[in-house]
Write a protein that holds these residues in place. Structure first.
Motif, short mmCIF file in Angstrom:
data_model
loop_
_atom_site.label_atom_id
_atom_site.label_comp_id
_atom_site.label_asym_id
_atom_site.label_seq_id
_atom_site.Cartn_x
_atom_site.Cartn_y
_atom_site.Cartn_z
N LEU A 94 1.00 -1.23 -0.04
CA LEU A 94 -0.01 -0.02 0.07
C LEU A 94 0.80 1.23 0.19
O LEU A 94 0.36 2.18 -0.22
N ARG A 95 2.34 1.17 -0.02
CA ARG A 95 3.04 2.25 0.22
C ARG A 95 3.08 3.28 -0.96
O ARG A 95 2.75 4.44 -0.61
N SER A 96 2.99 2.88 -2.15
CA SER A 96 2.90 3.84 -3.14
C SER A 96 1.67 4.38 -3.23
O SER A 96 1.75 5.47 -3.69
N GLY A 97 0.32 3.81 -2.84
CA GLY A 97 -0.83 4.66 -2.92
C GLY A 97 -0.89 5.54 -1.70
O GLY A 97 -1.88 6.49 -1.65
N TYR A 98 -0.25 5.37 -0.40
CA TYR A 98 -0.70 6.19 0.58
C TYR A 98 0.41 6.91 1.20
O TYR A 98 0.16 7.84 1.98
N ILE A 99 1.79 6.74 0.88
CA ILE A 99 2.74 6.98 1.52
C ILE A 99 3.96 7.82 0.59
O ILE A 99 4.23 8.92 0.72
N ASP A 100 4.26 7.18 -0.52
CA ASP A 100 5.34 7.74 -1.71
C ASP A 100 4.98 9.07 -1.88
O ASP A 100 5.84 9.97 -2.12
N GLY A 101 3.86 9.48 -2.34
CA GLY A 101 3.42 10.53 -2.86
C GLY A 101 3.51 11.51 -1.50
O GLY A 101 3.41 12.85 -2.18
N LEU A 102 3.85 11.20 -0.46
CA LEU A 102 3.57 12.37 0.52
C LEU A 102 5.15 12.71 1.19
O LEU A 102 5.25 13.51 2.02
N ILE A 103 6.09 11.73 0.93
CA ILE A 103 7.32 11.76 1.61
C ILE A 103 8.01 13.00 1.48
O ILE A 103 8.65 13.43 2.60
N ASP A 104 7.94 13.68 0.51
CA ASP A 104 8.73 15.06 0.17
C ASP A 104 8.18 16.43 0.70
O ASP A 104 8.45 17.17 0.53
N ILE A 105 6.84 15.89 1.31
CA ILE A 105 6.06 17.37 1.76
C ILE A 105 6.56 18.01 2.92
O ILE A 105 7.01 17.17 3.82
N ARG A 106 6.79 19.24 2.89
CA ARG A 106 7.15 20.07 4.15
C ARG A 106 6.09 20.97 4.12
O ARG A 106 5.41 21.66 3.52
N TRP A 107 6.26 21.63 5.60
CA TRP A 107 5.25 22.51 5.88
C TRP A 107 5.60 23.51 6.83
O TRP A 107 6.71 23.08 7.51
N GLY A 108 4.93 24.33 7.06
CA GLY A 108 5.40 25.57 8.39
C GLY A 108 4.06 26.09 8.67
O GLY A 108 3.10 26.11 8.08
N GLN A 109 4.30 26.87 9.88
CA GLN A 109 3.14 27.60 10.61
C GLN A 109 2.99 28.69 9.65
O GLN A 109 3.85 29.35 9.01
N GLY A 110 1.74 29.42 9.73
CA GLY A 110 1.46 30.52 8.85
C GLY A 110 2.11 31.68 9.12
O GLY A 110 2.77 32.26 8.30
N THR A 111 2.70 31.77 10.70
CA THR A 111 3.40 32.94 10.98
C THR A 111 4.99 32.83 10.52
O THR A 111 5.65 33.83 10.79
#
Length: 463
Positions: A366-383
């Motif tokens: 299931l990794r390709s359908g649920y994890i692989d597409g998210l691995i390189d996502i980065r995020w930050g707080q709005g501030t």
């Protein structure tokens, strides 16, 4: 270097971190549901037997082991297989009952009775294929006990990995079960928050070789029980074994008498590296079958998968899939990592706070359908963002990974540079192969993890 809980007075999240410190417990032996000392001893014996197999360059003598060795995944799979075997032992420890054993007289040898954790005869599903669901034949512990067992075994593995690291860190469980965080790792410069999603891929059944057919009363006449009847067993003075049905052998466990059964016979059996090699090869064969998507399994792989927890369809529920095999666990685990980053991490503080999703297995097919597409996502707080025309800007130190780490023993994904060192399984495997952890394993196995962890925490390295 003494491993102290890190300073966090300059963090805006200090109240949350102080709560973790208050609830942290490095002593796993304080557990009412798991024989932690025996579990840790078995784990140490398994890792030591793995070390003996690979340290001397011995031929592994099995195609599944040889393949994993060539692909440089053998140590990772060993950790997942060890997790299953220790969990298997604890599923049996103090929990075996006399009722609802599966009677099977299909073999050419003596009739047998199986104490199964699935709703299927372990022998027949391999030999003839899937049969009707055997309602009532499943002997899994309660969900609460499974959670306690798998958390303890996961943390034992984390403690071993952390203490065997060139830059060791302490590991503690969080004593409040409803807390956001399951366990933590820490040293002077790091606070690591663990979300644990673990459950075994396979829990092998007990088997009893019966001296003769079992009979029941049928209208006043003795008659053999029907195939796959659920029968009661008198276990007094009866030798039990842990069956490995797809390989046609079993682990002798002796009589269920002592309070530390089945740990002692399992520990003695797996002290022999050849015995562990047989188990590891059998486990990896099942892992390969499970890793193949259900609709793509062919031939023997179809029947092998019937022995795996969470296979689905008629014999088991998808809710019992191992590790991160449940999509609900992937979603919950992902949310927890975002929450860790938002509620516990302050990037203006000197303290590094990172999160890791821990599992005995990744989602596998299931990794390709649920994890692989998210691995390189980065995020930050709005501030943390500033507007610059058509773009937003953020300082690189404020940009967080969605997954600092998915620390699945079989296939870890480590995005954060600090965790690439702290959770480096290849480095631990190299230390094992070079013999640098001999004293560490000896002490872990004979004296227990508490002694080893205390000495590592106090700054005394055992390698």
């Amino acid at each position: 270097m003494t491993l102290n809980f890190p300073e966090f007075a300059d963090s805006s999240k200090q109240d949350k971190i102080a709560d973790l410190l208050r609830l942290a417990d490095t002593d796993l032996l304080n557990n009412d549901y798991v024989d932690v000392r025996r579990a840790s001893q078995l784990l140490g014996v398994l890792i030591n037997s793995y070390q003996e197999l690979i340290k001397g360059g011995q031929h592994l003598n099995d195609p599944f082991l040889e393949k994993a060795f060539r692909q440089d995944t053998l140590f990772q799979l060993t950790l997942s297989a060890a997790f299953d075997l220790v969990s298997n032992a604890e599923y049996l420890h103090g929990r075996v009952v006399n009722s609802k054993w599966i009677y099977c007289n299909r073999t050419q040898e003596s009739p047998k009775a199986y104490y199964s954790f699935l709703k299927q005869c372990p022998h027949c599903c391999i030999e003839v294929g899937l049969g009707p669901r055997l309602n009532g034949a499943q002997h899994k512990p309660t969900s609460h006990h499974i959670g306690e067992i798998t958390t303890v075994v996961s943390v034992l593995l984390l403690q071993m990995i952390a203490a065997a690291n060139d830059e060791p860190f302490a590991v503690a469980t969080i004593t409040k079960q409803s807390h956001d965080v399951d366990a933590i790792g820490y040293r002077d410069d790091l606070l690591l928050l663990f979300e644990i999603k673990a459950s075994p891929m396979v829990t092998f059944p007990l088997v009893v070789d019966l001296p003769e057919a079992l009979l029941t009363d049928a209208s006043g006449e003795p008659q053999e029980y029907g195939q796959h009847s659920l029968v009661d067993m008198n276990l007094a003075s009866v030798p039990l074994s842990l069956a490995v049905p797809h390989r046609g052998w079993s682990v002798p466990l002796g009589e269920k008498s002592a309070a530390d059964w089945p740990y002692v016979p399992m520990i003695e059996y797996f002290r022999q590296p050849d015995n562990f090699r047989e188990y590891l090869a059998a486990w990896i064969e099942l892992y390969e079958a499970y890793s193949t998507p259900k609709v793509q399994r062919q031939g023997r792989a179809i029947r092998l998968a019937y022995l795996v927890n969470g296979w689905g369809d008629e014999i088991d529920s998808n809710k019992t899939k191992p590790g991160l095999g449940r999509t609900d666990d992937i979603k919950k685990g992902t949310y927890q990592l975002v929450k860790f980053g938002s509620y516990y991490r302050d990037d203006s503080s000197a303290l590094k706070v990172r999160g890791a999703l821990v599992a005995n297995l990744d989602p596998v097919s299931l990794r390709s359908g649920y994890i692989d597409g998210l691995i390189d996502i980065r995020w930050g707080q709005g501030t943390d963002f500033t507007s610059d025309g058509d773009h937003y800007r953020i300082h690189k130190d404020r940009l967080k990974y969605l997954y600092d780490a998915i620390f699945a023993f079989n296939r870890p994904t480590l995005n954060d540079p600090t965790l690439q060192t702290a959770l480096d399984l290849k480095a631990v495997a190299s230390c094992l192969q070079a013999g640098r952890l001999d004293e560490f394993l000896r002490r872990w196995t004979t004296e227990g993890p508490d002694t080893v962890v205390d000495e590592v925490t106090s700054g005394e390295l055992l390698w």
